[in-house]
Enzyme design. Structure first.
Site, short mmCIF file in Angstrom:
data_model
loop_
_atom_site.label_atom_id
_atom_site.label_comp_id
_atom_site.label_asym_id
_atom_site.label_seq_id
_atom_site.Cartn_x
_atom_site.Cartn_y
_atom_site.Cartn_z
N CYS A 8 0.79 -1.18 -0.08
CA CYS A 8 0.10 -0.16 0.14
C CYS A 8 0.88 1.37 -0.13
O CYS A 8 0.57 2.21 -0.65
CB CYS A 8 -0.95 -0.11 1.08
SG CYS A 8 -2.11 -1.25 0.97
N ASN A 88 1.25 -16.83 -3.70
CA ASN A 88 1.31 -17.48 -2.25
C ASN A 88 0.32 -17.11 -1.47
O ASN A 88 0.10 -16.02 -1.03
CB ASN A 88 2.63 -17.54 -1.82
CG ASN A 88 3.88 -17.94 -2.58
OD1 ASN A 88 3.74 -18.93 -3.09
ND2 ASN A 88 4.82 -17.02 -2.87
N HIS A 101 -0.76 -10.35 -3.97
CA HIS A 101 0.22 -10.36 -4.99
C HIS A 101 0.57 -11.60 -5.70
O HIS A 101 0.51 -12.79 -5.30
CB HIS A 101 1.40 -9.54 -4.46
CG HIS A 101 2.42 -10.34 -3.49
ND1 HIS A 101 1.79 -10.62 -2.24
CD2 HIS A 101 3.30 -11.09 -3.63
CE1 HIS A 101 2.69 -11.25 -1.44
NE2 HIS A 101 3.47 -11.65 -2.14
N HIS A 103 3.72 -13.34 -8.32
CA HIS A 103 5.04 -13.37 -8.70
C HIS A 103 5.00 -13.67 -10.08
O HIS A 103 4.36 -14.78 -10.43
CB HIS A 103 6.00 -14.33 -8.02
CG HIS A 103 6.12 -13.79 -6.54
ND1 HIS A 103 6.97 -13.15 -5.87
CD2 HIS A 103 5.06 -14.24 -5.41
CE1 HIS A 103 6.90 -13.01 -4.61
NE2 HIS A 103 5.82 -13.56 -4.30
#
Length: 114
Positions: A8, A88, A101, A103
């Protein structure tokens, strides 16, 4: 936005990043501890703690993340050779930052993981 969330803070511009791609819904930037020659993080601009917190109302953000992955793979030159997109979820999977998120990994032949 959560003040204590590093992602953030990056979205707000309070913490710098090496930006690769940005639109109204997502931000993509280079990982500071790359696990492959190409390692970017794709995050929604809305704080969602993990994949477990994605409901029907967030389905559009998942599509936006995947669209950003395609664009980023092209931009970083790994679309043709291949890439891995990983999320994950939770401590057993290795989620360290509690902001959804993905990767994006590539740039070499990636081995199989458990």
């Amino acid at each position: 936005m959560l003040k204590e969330c590093i992602f953030c803070q990056i979205i707000a511009g309070d913490t710098p990043c090496r930006k690769v791609y940005e639109d109204d819904e997502v931000l993509v930037f280079h990982d500071i501890q790359p696990a492959a020659p190409v390692h970017a993080l794709i995050i929604p601009k809305t704080h969602i703690a993990s994949m477990n917190d994605v409901g029907r109302e967030q389905e559009g953000i998942i599509a936006a993340i995947h669209r950003a992955a395609q664009i980023t793979a092209i931009e970083l030159g790994i679309a043709e050779t291949g890439y891995r997109l990983v999320n994950n979820c939770g401590p057993d999977a290795g989620q360290v930052v509690h902001h959804l998120h993905y990767h994006l990994l590539g740039g070499k032949k990636l081995g199989m993981t458990q």
